[in-house]
Design a protein around this motif. Sequence first.
Motif, short mmCIF file in Angstrom:
data_model
loop_
_atom_site.label_atom_id
_atom_site.label_comp_id
_atom_site.label_asym_id
_atom_site.label_seq_id
_atom_site.Cartn_x
_atom_site.Cartn_y
_atom_site.Cartn_z
N CYS A 75 -12.56 -29.03 -18.96
CA CYS A 75 -12.41 -30.37 -19.22
C CYS A 75 -10.92 -30.75 -19.32
N VAL B 210 -9.52 -34.58 -19.11
CA VAL B 210 -9.54 -35.21 -20.31
C VAL B 210 -8.06 -35.67 -20.54
N GLN C 169 -16.23 -42.73 -14.46
CA GLN C 169 -16.80 -42.31 -13.20
C GLN C 169 -16.42 -43.42 -11.94
N PHE D 164 -14.27 -38.51 -13.42
CA PHE D 164 -15.15 -37.58 -13.87
C PHE D 164 -16.35 -37.60 -13.04
N SER E 271 -21.19 -33.47 -14.61
CA SER E 271 -20.10 -32.31 -15.28
C SER E 271 -20.11 -32.31 -16.50
N ALA F 221 -17.46 -31.79 -18.28
CA ALA F 221 -16.48 -32.44 -18.90
C ALA F 221 -16.94 -34.05 -19.32
N LEU F 222 -17.70 -34.77 -18.39
CA LEU F 222 -18.36 -36.08 -18.81
C LEU F 222 -19.39 -36.11 -19.78
#
Length: 709
Positions: free
Chosen positions: A470, A473, A509, A536, A540, A542-543
């Motif tokens: 991540c 972020v 996104q 992102f 994924s 992270a998303l």
Amino acid sequence: MSRRKCYFGCEGKLNLFASPKEESTRQYWVQFLFAGQQQPTANWFLCSRHFSEDAFLNRAQYEAGFSARLLLRDGAVPSVKGRVQESEALASSSQQTPTTHYRHTGCQTDPLPTVSVATQFCHHMVSVGTQLSYSTLKNHVRSKGVQVTLCSSVDTENPQQDTRLKLSSTPGKTSAPSPGVRPAKRPRLELQEEEEDEETFSHPHDSTNDLGDSEMSGMESACDYTDPKYIVFESSLRDLFQTCPVCRWECVVQQRSLGTFVSFSQRCPNCQYTRKWQSQPIKENTPVGNLQMSAAVYFTGGSFIQMEKICKAMNLRMFQYDTFRRHARMFLEPAINHKWKTDQQTLIEHLKEEKDKIAVGGDMRADSPGHSAKFGSYTLMHLKSNNIIDVQLVQSNEVGGSSHMEKEGLRRGLDFLEAHHLNVDYIVTDRHAQVHKYLKERNVDQYYDVWHLEKDLSKQLENLAKNKECLVVRKWLPSIKNHMYWTATASKSGAEKVAKWKSLVNHLQNVHTHDDPLFPKCAHPDRVSRDPNKWFQPGSTALSKVEKLLLDKRILRDVEKLNHDHQISSLEAFHSITEGFTPKNDVLSSVGRLCRLYLAAMHFNENAKRDQSTTLEGKAVCRLMFPHCKNGQCIATPVQTEPTFQYVSDLMKLLFEKIFEDPTRYTEDLNKVSLPEDSRGAAGTQQSRQQVQEAPGTSGQQHRTGWRA
């Protein structure tokens, strides 16, 4: 002295002299008086009329009024026998050739007129320079020639006695008034000696008698607290009293000190000239400078302990901490309470005139970090004017723990507004769960401050960004924070705020169209980035984690309650100012902490609307800062004009013109304030209100070694 008579029975104004101790001179006196007859066994005296004029040391000073009595020269012998009446003495002296004696008294500071005194004899002309101005002698001059007013007798035989002045730096305790009867002005203060550990400066000619009540009453003087003050060295003061301004003999000097107060008594052993001098006015047996020093430290939010260290470093005389606490208890804290209540009532009356519901902000500040806080102060601010309306002090043992202090402080503050008929439109607070529940039960509209929500959410995102999956972020943290502020201020509707907040997930996104009918498309034009790593990726890790965090039910509920008009950043600024008046690590009593909170509120209200500083050309001035919350990013902040301290001047005026004259009513008003009782020791024993006001904190020794008093 009234039983003594001249051996020849002379009458009138007499200066009597006993027989000399020197044997040869004494035998000459006996031969002159008795001429071989038997000498009487009783003591015998001769008056000044039986001596020639050159037999005296200070005949000119005596006739000019600068000496109380005549002094014989060593070896002087009588020359006139028989009874001599006063009229005969004046007639014989008038037959002599008059000689004019001039004595010039000069000053090193002011231009002075020449003082000429006509006498009946003179041997030479003497010009004497002195550091005293002629005005210092005017207090001792009467209409008949020039005379001095004698002080009380001074004992020079015990130069090692205590030379400290027996007067009180603070008034004595007053008795309780009778029920139903308002007491008059406080009685005259009792004289008491301060138990100070300061040095007393000895001098070979010091006299060490303590001042009595009669002398003390003579030292009372007009109180002008606005006079400028200067630092003067003791050696410079002693130079003013070392020599007599009349005959230039070395004088006997008596010095007494009490804190910042010092006095000198001067007496000339030759011509008996006397004078008193004091460094500051004395009012009701209290040196005004001592009280004003305590007031200056307290009213500006300073620390007596730090001030005492400064004074000791430069050997500047200072009173003890106990004196400072008595000043605070009897004068300073009643003055602060009265000034705050007066200003608070003026603000409330102004808000009533607007006849509108008010928007307020509320927040609590604890006296120590974490859950170990003993005191908490809850503040209510009028958001439109940025003025503090009310401050409530809560102690943790009143409500069962530190976590309940915020709710109790809010309840007391809202009760105060309701008692003064102020209608609250809504209140902006942090996200405290107990506060949310209480306001819902009380039917008060509540909004959240954006900064508190952004602060909590940023911590969670920063922890998420530490994960290797991540790292993207961290790049989006500033944008997420800005999006939250835009969401709060762009719309008043809670539903629209939620819709705009949800659109953030699409922005991550690089998608700018939305399914929500309230916010179907972004207003800005579409931007296409050539670097896909900035966005992102769908699906994924992270998303999914960021989406779960941003769209949490509690987060969405809190976003819906974000305030769109006002924030409580000014209230946070007030807490920063409060830190200067009541640091969290200080040990203070309840009344001391509350009064310092009042001082912080008065300072903030006076400087709440300062303008931005400008250059000579009229351009606004800013400065670059690197705040910790911005992770080292540079920001430009406006530079405001210098703060003012008019409230300190108002407190000084109130203190010396009203409270110091009669503190009874103001002390009673302070006693009516509801305060929690302090607890001391591990057992938590409750102390009486009098003990709480006497005590500097939970431990006298702990407080003495602390940062602030």
